[in-house]
Design a protein around this motif. Structure first.
Motif: not given
Length: 156
Positions: A72-73, A75-77, A79-80, A82, A90, A144
């Motif tokens: 999750n970390l 994919t969020e990093a 996709d966004h 970061w 995070k 990813r």
């Protein structure tokens, strides 16, 4: 990764599919780009991606909760887009919420599911220090894609 033993079968990692090079397991290959980071600050800036790509390809080291938190970390990093300081923040927040990240099962007793990833630590090592930044950026993109394609969030 403390107390981690790579299982190589006929010179191939039982989890990520990387081939042994120079008599080195994939875990031993992983140590080279970690050392290269000390020579190049731009490479060090990719430390999260280097480590998380390797860890995602070796899920037997983690509890279910720990592995899903990493996915999750990541994919969020990704996709966004970061930046590194935010990813690290995070990650610190995530670590506080997970009871246990690493599995307590001895390495030799862990179940390993072989997945043939298109890019592994073998490719980072083979590309050498000169190409490490470019190759890690490609690796994170491929990992990813693999998260969705292999449906890694639904571990078996």
């Amino acid at each position: 990764m403390v107390h981690y033993q790579t299982i190589m079968i006929d010179g191939v990692c039982a989890e990520c599919g990387a081939k042994e090079i120079d008599n080195l397991s994939c875990h031993e290959l992983f140590n080279f780009p970690l050392a290269w980071e000390h020579n190049e600050s731009d490479l060090y800036a990719l430390h999260f991606w280097l480590v998380s790509c390797y860890m995602i390809q070796h899920p037997s080291s983690f509890t279910e909760e720990g592995y899903l938190g990493l996915l999750n970390l990541f994919t969020e990093a990704y996709d966004h887009s970061w930046d590194t300081p935010y990813i690290l923040k995070k990650n610190r927040d995530l670590v506080k919420t997970i009871k246990k990240i690493k599995t307590s099962i001895p390495s030799e007793e862990r179940q390993r599911i072989k997945r043939n990833f298109s890019i592994t630590i073998e490719d980072i090592y083979s590309g050498g220090e000169k190409n490490a930044i470019q190759n890690i950026l490609l690796w994170k993109k491929e990992v990813r894609s693999a998260i969705d394609y292999l449906n890694l969030k639904e571990r078996q």
